[in-house]
Design a protein around this motif. Structure first.
Motif, PDB file in Angstrom:
ATOM      1  N   CYS A   9       0.806  -1.205   0.000  1.00  0.00           N
ATOM      2  CA  CYS A   9       0.000   0.000   0.000  1.00  0.00           C
ATOM      3  C   CYS A   9       0.852   1.274   0.000  1.00  0.00           C
ATOM      4  CB  CYS A   9      -0.885  -0.033   1.238  1.00  0.00           C
ATOM      5  SG  CYS A   9      -2.119   1.187   1.155  1.00  0.00           S
ATOM      6  N   GLY A  10       0.732   2.055  -1.051  1.00  0.00           N
ATOM      7  CA  GLY A  10       1.492   3.302  -1.156  1.00  0.00           C
ATOM      8  C   GLY A  10       2.884   3.134  -1.735  1.00  0.00           C
ATOM      9  N   HIS A  11       3.277   1.910  -2.051  1.00  0.00           N
ATOM     10  CA  HIS A  11       4.650   1.669  -2.505  1.00  0.00           C
ATOM     11  C   HIS A  11       4.732   1.026  -3.879  1.00  0.00           C
ATOM     12  CE1 HIS A  11       6.213   2.586   1.529  1.00  0.00           C
ATOM     13  NE2 HIS A  11       5.156   1.925   1.986  1.00  0.00           N
ATOM     14  N   LEU A  71       0.253   4.455  -9.682  1.00  0.00           N
ATOM     15  CA  LEU A  71      -0.935   4.708  -8.860  1.00  0.00           C
ATOM     16  C   LEU A  71      -2.050   3.686  -9.089  1.00  0.00           C
ATOM     17  CD1 LEU A  71      -2.262   6.596  -6.843  1.00  0.00           C
ATOM     18  CD2 LEU A  71      -2.679   8.217  -8.694  1.00  0.00           C
ATOM     19  N   ASP A 123      -1.473   0.718  -6.971  1.00  0.00           N
ATOM     20  CA  ASP A 123      -1.807   0.946  -5.557  1.00  0.00           C
ATOM     21  C   ASP A 123      -3.296   0.695  -5.331  1.00  0.00           C
ATOM     22  OD1 ASP A 123       0.498   1.617  -4.113  1.00  0.00           O
ATOM     23  OD2 ASP A 123       0.468   3.685  -4.797  1.00  0.00           O
ATOM     24  N   ILE A 124      -4.082   1.212  -6.263  1.00  0.00           N
ATOM     25  CA  ILE A 124      -5.530   1.068  -6.133  1.00  0.00           C
ATOM     26  C   ILE A 124      -5.934  -0.401  -6.282  1.00  0.00           C
ATOM     27  CG2 ILE A 124      -7.759   1.686  -7.171  1.00  0.00           C
ATOM     28  CD1 ILE A 124      -6.468   4.372  -7.980  1.00  0.00           C
ATOM     29  N   ALA A 178      -4.766  -2.564  -3.227  1.00  0.00           N
ATOM     30  CA  ALA A 178      -5.563  -2.308  -2.020  1.00  0.00           C
ATOM     31  C   ALA A 178      -6.924  -2.990  -2.172  1.00  0.00           C
ATOM     32  CB  ALA A 178      -5.735  -0.805  -1.800  1.00  0.00           C
ATOM     33  N   ASN A 179      -7.457  -2.922  -3.377  1.00  0.00           N
ATOM     34  CA  ASN A 179      -8.753  -3.528  -3.636  1.00  0.00           C
ATOM     35  C   ASN A 179      -8.701  -5.048  -3.476  1.00  0.00           C
ATOM     36  OD1 ASN A 179     -11.470  -3.083  -4.470  1.00  0.00           O
ATOM     37  ND2 ASN A 179     -10.948  -4.135  -6.360  1.00  0.00           N
ATOM     38  N   LEU A 193      -8.358  -5.982   0.071  1.00  0.00           N
ATOM     39  CA  LEU A 193      -9.668  -5.789   0.698  1.00  0.00           C
ATOM     40  C   LEU A 193     -10.592  -6.980   0.412  1.00  0.00           C
ATOM     41  CD1 LEU A 193     -11.597  -3.893   2.181  1.00  0.00           C
ATOM     42  CD2 LEU A 193     -11.989  -2.695   0.037  1.00  0.00           C
ATOM     43  N   ILE A 253      -1.527  10.929  -2.474  1.00  0.00           N
ATOM     44  CA  ILE A 253      -0.723   9.711  -2.602  1.00  0.00           C
ATOM     45  C   ILE A 253       0.319   9.589  -1.490  1.00  0.00           C
ATOM     46  CG2 ILE A 253      -1.165   9.345  -5.068  1.00  0.00           C
ATOM     47  CD1 ILE A 253       1.753  10.300  -5.525  1.00  0.00           C
ATOM     48  N   GLN A 291      -1.193   8.194   1.661  1.00  0.00           N
ATOM     49  CA  GLN A 291      -1.368   6.741   1.834  1.00  0.00           C
ATOM     50  C   GLN A 291      -0.376   6.193   2.867  1.00  0.00           C
ATOM     51  OE1 GLN A 291      -2.117   4.307  -2.015  1.00  0.00           O
ATOM     52  NE2 GLN A 291      -0.758   5.930  -2.617  1.00  0.00           N
ATOM     53  N   LEU A 292       0.772   6.863   2.978  1.00  0.00           N
ATOM     54  CA  LEU A 292       1.856   6.272   3.770  1.00  0.00           C
ATOM     55  C   LEU A 292       1.613   6.256   5.278  1.00  0.00           C
ATOM     56  CD1 LEU A 292       4.800   7.723   1.637  1.00  0.00           C
ATOM     57  CD2 LEU A 292       3.944   5.371   1.621  1.00  0.00           C
ATOM     58  N   ALA A 338      -9.979   0.093   2.557  1.00  0.00           N
ATOM     59  CA  ALA A 338     -10.917   0.779   1.665  1.00  0.00           C
ATOM     60  C   ALA A 338     -10.637   2.274   1.662  1.00  0.00           C
ATOM     61  CB  ALA A 338     -12.348   0.507   2.109  1.00  0.00           C
ATOM     62  N   VAL A 343      -7.725   3.847   2.371  1.00  0.00           N
ATOM     63  CA  VAL A 343      -6.471   4.190   1.696  1.00  0.00           C
ATOM     64  C   VAL A 343      -6.621   4.019   0.180  1.00  0.00           C
ATOM     65  CG1 VAL A 343      -4.019   3.657   1.524  1.00  0.00           C
ATOM     66  CG2 VAL A 343      -5.121   3.681   3.743  1.00  0.00           C
ATOM     67  N   GLN A 344      -7.415   3.049  -0.209  1.00  0.00           N
ATOM     68  CA  GLN A 344      -7.703   2.881  -1.638  1.00  0.00           C
ATOM     69  C   GLN A 344      -8.430   4.117  -2.183  1.00  0.00           C
ATOM     70  OE1 GLN A 344     -10.540  -0.128  -2.584  1.00  0.00           O
ATOM     71  NE2 GLN A 344     -10.016  -0.150  -4.742  1.00  0.00           N
ATOM     72  N   ALA A 380      -5.951   6.900  -2.842  1.00  0.00           N
ATOM     73  CA  ALA A 380      -5.234   6.721  -4.108  1.00  0.00           C
ATOM     74  C   ALA A 380      -6.151   7.091  -5.271  1.00  0.00           C
ATOM     75  CB  ALA A 380      -4.741   5.279  -4.231  1.00  0.00           C
ATOM     76  N   GLY A 381      -7.422   6.735  -5.159  1.00  0.00           N
ATOM     77  CA  GLY A 381      -8.395   7.093  -6.193  1.00  0.00           C
ATOM     78  C   GLY A 381      -8.550   8.611  -6.315  1.00  0.00           C
ATOM     79  N   GLY A 396      -6.228  10.721  -5.687  1.00  0.00           N
ATOM     80  CA  GLY A 396      -5.024  11.144  -6.398  1.00  0.00           C
ATOM     81  C   GLY A 396      -5.235  11.016  -7.902  1.00  0.00           C
ATOM     82  N   LEU A 397      -5.837   9.917  -8.294  1.00  0.00           N
ATOM     83  CA  LEU A 397      -6.074   9.670  -9.721  1.00  0.00           C
ATOM     84  C   LEU A 397      -7.010  10.727 -10.338  1.00  0.00           C
ATOM     85  CD1 LEU A 397      -5.087   7.521 -11.687  1.00  0.00           C
ATOM     86  CD2 LEU A 397      -7.109   6.176 -11.149  1.00  0.00           C
ATOM     87  N   TYR A 448      -4.966  14.078 -10.500  1.00  0.00           N
ATOM     88  CA  TYR A 448      -3.958  14.126 -11.572  1.00  0.00           C
ATOM     89  C   TYR A 448      -4.666  14.268 -12.921  1.00  0.00           C
ATOM     90  CZ  TYR A 448      -0.136  12.794  -8.403  1.00  0.00           C
ATOM     91  OH  TYR A 448       0.786  12.773  -7.411  1.00  0.00           O
TER      92      TYR A 448
END
Lengths: 255, 332
Positions: free
Chosen positions: A32-34, A38, A41-42, A45-46, A49, B60, B63-64, B84, B86-87, B90-91, B93-94, B97
């Motif tokens: 997560c986050g690494h 992007l 990452d999504i 995580a999904n 989950l 983004i 998230q850390l 959910a 943190v996801q 990230a979304g 962020g998307l 951007y």
């Protein structure tokens, strides 16, 4: 017929599925986050989950079948490594992103076959969980297979990394198809398919994806085992030390 | 609020504006949305890129600190909820951007600027999450402060930014509730849990107040952004609103806001409170917060370690295109 089966064997079998989801979900969530981009990452995580959600169902049912008043959380957070029943494959360290994807693909290709068979389980609760999970896992497989193909048939470096991941992980796949007395009991009760019966379909998926990815199938290799009986690698202890920290440090607290 | 101290252009008086600029300002004053292909002053475009880019980076990097507790979440449900959440970040962020890309800057260019330290992210994410209640405090205070700023930004003049905000705000209010829910459990829990909750509030209170940026009297970039409706409220207005909303929530939890100067002011109908230590804020912005180095390093490492992955996918796409083209030729 859940009532006809030996409940201890059923419990053991449910822990095997639930622990696979839990430990793989944990590993995936470490990204997560690494991750490299992007969208990944999504997606990861999904996926984590989904796997944690499936864990809640499987370990919830395990706790119910066990009938000792334990909960899914107690099974996840208060068992030590020797009581965990996941295969060694899912506790393998993440390594690079290619290793993570290959582990996921090898697992997904098996997971989908298992769940498809479980949709026809004689135990309605099992069939119901499988029917929900199979939709999620179909997507996991679509994604992991697609990325294995694209990275295998990508650059020289991506191919080399994927081949290395495959060679490292393939010896941990055999355990998915092994069976013992607990498996035989749930198979006899019509709850689950015989592990070995999933092998042909798994082989076909793996061979087809590897061919398309231009990677070399490792063929017959030595196969490690032990996780399903509670004999794990050193890695699991660290996963649990991290995962169970709060529950162990503050017993009895509610969160 | 994930955008702080966004550099804007100097405010132009009407006499100094070109006819195009006057027409543009009139559209904004009428409440019209500006869309990507339409004419806009260069300063408007640049300021928006900085602001939306900083906001995207904050999502983004954000998230850390939360990701830090995913593997240690205390129950399966808490773990699932945090994943959910943190996801979602990230979304966000998307979306952001993508909104920035409509202004003519690519995501890769923005990321390069982040990695080179040329673009910032919110100062709040340079603070560590040290105990589980911090995950509650991040949702309650950090997302709470973000919502305070983002709700008005749903009405911002730039169409794509406004629409991204509408989606983001829906999810953020869920995030804030889950954060407060963790705090309620912790504050009503064992003595150790209460201690964690108070500790989290103590550490996150002032950094949360700093999220709104420096006081209006020191905020040099606000006037033009407000005229352009890129910024809707002043920093101090939002900070006051946040304090007024949050103090009763802290009291409900039985926690103490770490401010001896906190006092209800009947006359203004709001709380008087102490300013954060702005020297700390500027130190964090300058790169000297507790986690600046780790946060940026984590992002740069993720990007650099992932180069082979991105290159592999690009190479495959090219091969696949070439194969399709060859197949077409063969068929003709």
């Amino acid at each position: 017929m859940g009532s006809a089966v030996n409940q201890a064997a059923f419990f053991e079998w449910l822990c095997r599925i639930g622990d696979n989801c839990l430990i793989l979900g944990h590993r995936v969530s470490e990204w997560c986050g690494h991750s490299p981009v992007l969208e990944e990452d999504i997606a990861l995580a999904n996926q984590a989950l989904d796997l944690i959600g499936q864990t809640q169902f499987w370990l919830g049912l395990a706790a119910e079948v066990e009938g000792k008043g334990r909960t899914a959380d107690q099974l996840a957070y208060l068992r030590d490594a020797a009581a965990f029943r996941n295969v060694l494959l899912v506790e393998r360290p993440n390594g690079d992103f290619g290793n993570t994807l290959m582990r996921q693909f090898l697992f997904d290709a098996w997971h989908i076959e298992l769940l498809r068979a479980l949709e026809k389980s004689s135990d309605a609760r099992v069939a119901e969980i499988a029917a929900k999970a199979v939709k999620e896992v179909a997507y996991h497989l679509e994604r992991s297979a697609d990325l294995v193909i694209r990275l295998g048939d990508g650059t020289e470096e991506s191919r080399a990394r994927m081949q290395k991941a495959l060679d490292t992980l393939y010896p941990y796949t055999g355990e998915l198809f092994m069976a013992d007395a607990s498996d035989e009991a749930v198979v006899a009760a019509g709850i689950a398919p015989a592990p070995a019966s999933l092998k042909a379909a798994w082989d076909a998926t793996v061979s087809q994806v590897l061919a398309e990815s231009t990677l070399t199938h490792p063929g017959e290799t030595y196969q490690h085992k032990g996780g399903r009986k509670g004999v794990h690698s050193e890695h699991l202890g660290y996963i649990l030390a991290e995962m169970q920290f709060l529950q162990r440090a503050y017993p009895g607290a509610t969160w | 609020m994930y955008a702080q101290m966004v550099k804007s252009e100097g405010m132009k008086s009407r006499e100094d504006m070109t006819p195009e600029e006057i027409a543009f300002q009139e559209r904004i004053d009428r409440g019209e949305k500006i869309e990507p292909k339409e004419w806009m002053p260069e300063g408007y475009r640049k300021t928006l890129i900085r602001q939306i880019g900083q906001h995207a980076h904050s999502e983004i990097v954000g998230q850390l600190p939360e990701g830090n507790w995913i593997t240690r979440a205390p129950t399966l449900e808490r773990k699932a909820i945090l994943l959910a959440k943190v996801q979602d970040e990230a979304g966000h962020g998307l979306y952001l951007y993508s909104a920035a890309e409509t202004l003519g800057v690519s995501r890769d260019e923005l990321l390069d600027a982040l990695h080179a330290g040329k673009m910032k992210y919110s100062s709040i994410f340079n603070y560590p999450t040290l105990n589980w209640a911090d995950i509650g405090a991040v949702g309650w205070l950090v997302d709470g402060a973000a919502i305070m700023n983002q709700v008005p930004l749903q009405r911002t003049s730039y169409g794509p930014y406004s629409r991204a905000m509408i989606r983001i705000c829906k999810e953020e209010s869920f995030h804030q509730r889950q954060g407060y829910d963790i705090m309620m459990k912790m504050a009503a829990g064992t003595p150790e849990q209460k201690e964690m909750a108070q500790d989290a509030l103590n550490r996150f209170w002032y950094p949360a107040l700093m999220m709104f940026g420096p006081s209006d009297k020191d905020s040099v970039h606000s006037a033009q952004s407000m005229a352009w409706k890129i910024k809707i409220n002043t920093n101090d207005e939002l900070r006051q609103k946040f304090v007024d909303q949050t103090v009763p929530q802290a009291h409900y939890l039985g926690l103490t806001v770490p401010d001896e100067g906190l006092k209800w002011n009947e006359e203004k109908g709001g709380w008087d409170f102490s300013e954060p230590d702005w020297s700390e804020f500027f130190a964090v912005i300058a790169g000297n917060g507790p986690c600046n180095t780790e946060r940026l390093e984590a992002r740069v490492t993720a990007w650099e370690d992932g180069a082979w992955f991105r290159d592999g996918l690009m190479a495959h796409a090219k091969k696949a295109d070439a194969r399709r083209a060859a197949a077409r030729m063969a068929a003709e």
